[in-house]
Scaffold this active site. Structure first.
Site, PDB file in Angstrom:
ATOM      1  N   ALA A  88       0.854  -1.206   0.000  1.00 57.91           N
ATOM      2  CA  ALA A  88       0.000   0.000   0.000  1.00 57.91           C
ATOM      3  C   ALA A  88       0.885   1.250   0.000  1.00 57.91           C
ATOM      4  O   ALA A  88       0.819   2.094   0.899  1.00 57.91           O
ATOM      5  CB  ALA A  88      -0.967   0.006   1.189  1.00 57.91           C
ATOM      6  N   HIS A  93       7.329   5.135   1.545  1.00 59.57           N
ATOM      7  CA  HIS A  93       7.935   3.878   1.085  1.00 59.57           C
ATOM      8  C   HIS A  93       8.864   4.146  -0.104  1.00 59.57           C
ATOM      9  O   HIS A  93       9.970   3.624  -0.176  1.00 59.57           O
ATOM     10  CB  HIS A  93       6.846   2.908   0.598  1.00 59.57           C
ATOM     11  CG  HIS A  93       5.902   2.445   1.657  1.00 59.57           C
ATOM     12  ND1 HIS A  93       4.574   2.771   1.652  1.00 59.57           N
ATOM     13  CD2 HIS A  93       6.088   1.669   2.749  1.00 59.57           C
ATOM     14  CE1 HIS A  93       3.971   2.204   2.693  1.00 59.57           C
ATOM     15  NE2 HIS A  93       4.866   1.542   3.377  1.00 59.57           N
ATOM     16  N   MET A 146       3.168  10.396   6.432  1.00 63.08           N
ATOM     17  CA  MET A 146       2.482   9.454   5.537  1.00 63.08           C
ATOM     18  C   MET A 146       2.431   8.077   6.180  1.00 63.08           C
ATOM     19  O   MET A 146       3.390   7.650   6.824  1.00 63.08           O
ATOM     20  CB  MET A 146       3.207   9.387   4.202  1.00 63.08           C
ATOM     21  CG  MET A 146       3.028  10.659   3.432  1.00 63.08           C
ATOM     22  SD  MET A 146       3.560  10.461   1.741  1.00 63.08           S
ATOM     23  CE  MET A 146       3.330  12.145   1.190  1.00 63.08           C
TER      24      MET A 146
HETATM   25  P1  AMP Z   1       5.225  -0.474   6.391  1.00 58.97           P
HETATM   26  O1  AMP Z   1       4.777  -0.903   5.033  1.00 58.97           O
HETATM   27  O2  AMP Z   1       4.268   0.399   7.107  1.00 58.97           O
HETATM   28  O3  AMP Z   1       5.714  -1.647   7.216  1.00 58.97           O
HETATM   29  O4  AMP Z   1       6.498   0.440   6.173  1.00 58.97           O
HETATM   30  C1  AMP Z   1       7.614  -0.027   5.448  1.00 58.97           C
HETATM   31  C2  AMP Z   1       8.768   0.898   5.697  1.00 58.97           C
HETATM   32  O5  AMP Z   1       8.432   2.208   5.275  1.00 58.97           O
HETATM   33  C3  AMP Z   1       9.138   0.989   7.188  1.00 58.97           C
HETATM   34  O6  AMP Z   1      10.556   0.997   7.316  1.00 58.97           O
HETATM   35  C4  AMP Z   1       8.539   2.306   7.582  1.00 58.97           C
HETATM   36  O7  AMP Z   1       9.205   2.927   8.679  1.00 58.97           O
HETATM   37  C5  AMP Z   1       8.727   3.122   6.325  1.00 58.97           C
HETATM   38  N1  AMP Z   1       7.790   4.251   6.309  1.00 58.97           N
HETATM   39  C6  AMP Z   1       6.464   4.236   6.557  1.00 58.97           C
HETATM   40  N2  AMP Z   1       5.941   5.475   6.507  1.00 58.97           N
HETATM   41  C7  AMP Z   1       6.966   6.314   6.234  1.00 58.97           C
HETATM   42  C8  AMP Z   1       7.087   7.730   6.071  1.00 58.97           C
HETATM   43  N3  AMP Z   1       6.040   8.536   6.171  1.00 58.97           N
HETATM   44  N4  AMP Z   1       8.312   8.231   5.802  1.00 58.97           N
HETATM   45  C9  AMP Z   1       9.395   7.426   5.698  1.00 58.97           C
HETATM   46  N5  AMP Z   1       9.356   6.088   5.829  1.00 58.97           N
HETATM   47  C10 AMP Z   1       8.159   5.536   6.107  1.00 58.97           C
END
Ligand code: AMP
Length: 287
Positions: free
Chosen positions: A35, A40, A187
């Site tokens: 998503a 990301h 985000m």
């Molecule tokens: P997730 O899909 O939520 O597990 O996130 C995957 C990676 O993206 C993780 O390392 C999160 O910390 C990073 N991530 C999620 N949201 C953000 C954001 N707003 N800014 C930077 N990295 C993010």
């Protein structure tokens, strides 16, 4: 535009990774639950800039969700995600099925003690054990040279850096800055759960963090008053419900800072609910 190889099988993924390593190529790795938003994609861009090949995993990991959490309704959009990656120089998307990673009889978990217990760990028991376990498994499958995580999940990043160091994993764990919406909201795939009114209310988190961070940086608020300062601002928004934590913490140990003689960096971190949506955010302040 480059064709992205989508790999489902852990064995095929490892075989591909070994081929790259034998050729002397570096592998950058971005683990995600899909998503995608620009947060990301910022990690993916950093990986493609710093490595010969880049692998992105998309896997909604059941082991990191509690029984009453949103595993079932977590947004999933593999086709949309692949579309977003097409413009970037990603080589491989690794997207296994839960039964490929947790077959019957699965018994092994990784737990980073101490760091996993406070902050989000208090409200999501078992969450970081699930995260540390899946990231260990993904590291063993993808064999990365460098792995990229977001500061958005600060506690997760600290836990994974500690895990890699404690378990002698020869992988650079790199933490990338938080990407925000124009109005400051960090985000998150979960932002999509909010209706328009909740989405507007959610901007209070960034406003509270910015205000208190500026006051701390200018010596206008003692560190020990950070929690009161954050809570006062957050509670001025009627849709804010259930502030799980909001305070100043040591960025290394994640212990709450209750004294005022702090110098160097301080972590301000917040978790709260707006309606049914749980939101987290943080900021590092230089004192
Ligand atoms: P997730 O899909 O939520 O597990 O996130 C995957 C990676 O993206 C993780 O390392 C999160 O910390 C990073 N991530 C999620 N949201 C953000 C954001 N707003 N800014 C930077 N990295 C993010």
């Amino acid at each position: 535009m480059k064709k992205i190889e989508v790999v489902r099988s852990p064995k095929v993924m490892t075989a591909l990774a070994k081929e790259c390593l034998q050729e002397g190529l570096t592998i950058g790795f971005v683990p995600t639950m899909g998503a995608f938003h620009k947060g990301h994609l910022s990690l993916v861009k950093r990986s493609t800039a710093e490595n010969d090949v880049s692998v992105v995993s998309i896997f909604v990991n059941p082991a990191q969700f509690g029984p009453s959490e949103d595993f079932k309704r977590y947004p999933r959009d593999l086709e949309g995600d692949l579309e977003k990656l097409r413009e970037l120089k990603v080589d491989t998307v690794f997207s296994p099925e839960p039964e490929d990673l947790y077959p019957g009889g699965y018994l092994t978990y990784v737990n980073v003690e101490g760091l996993s217990e406070g902050l989000c760990g208090t409200f999501r028991p078992g969450h970081f054990r699930g995260v540390a376990t899946i990231v260990t498994k993904l590291f063993n499958i993808v064999l990365p040279t460098r792995a990229y995580f977001g500061q958005k999940d600060y506690q997760q990043a600290r836990i994974l850096q500690t895990m890699a160091s404690d378990l002698n994993m020869d992988i650079d764990v790199i933490v990338c800055p938080i990407v925000r919406e124009e109005d400051g909201l960090a985000m998150s795939s979960r932002n999509a759960y909010m209706d328009e009114e909740e989405r507007r209310a959610a901007t209070i988190i960034y406003r509270a963090l910015t205000k208190i961070s500026n006051m701390l940086a200018h010596g206008e608020l003692p560190v020990s008053r950070s929690s009161d300062g954050l809570r006062n601002i957050l509670l001025s928004e009627p849709l804010v419900d259930d502030i799980q934590y909001a305070s100043a913490y040591d960025p290394e140990t994640l212990e709450e800072l209750k004294q005022d003689d702090c110098t160097g960096e301080v972590l301000l971190a917040v978790a709260l609910k707006i309606g049914r949506t749980r939101l987290i955010d943080n900021m590092i302040v230089k004192i």
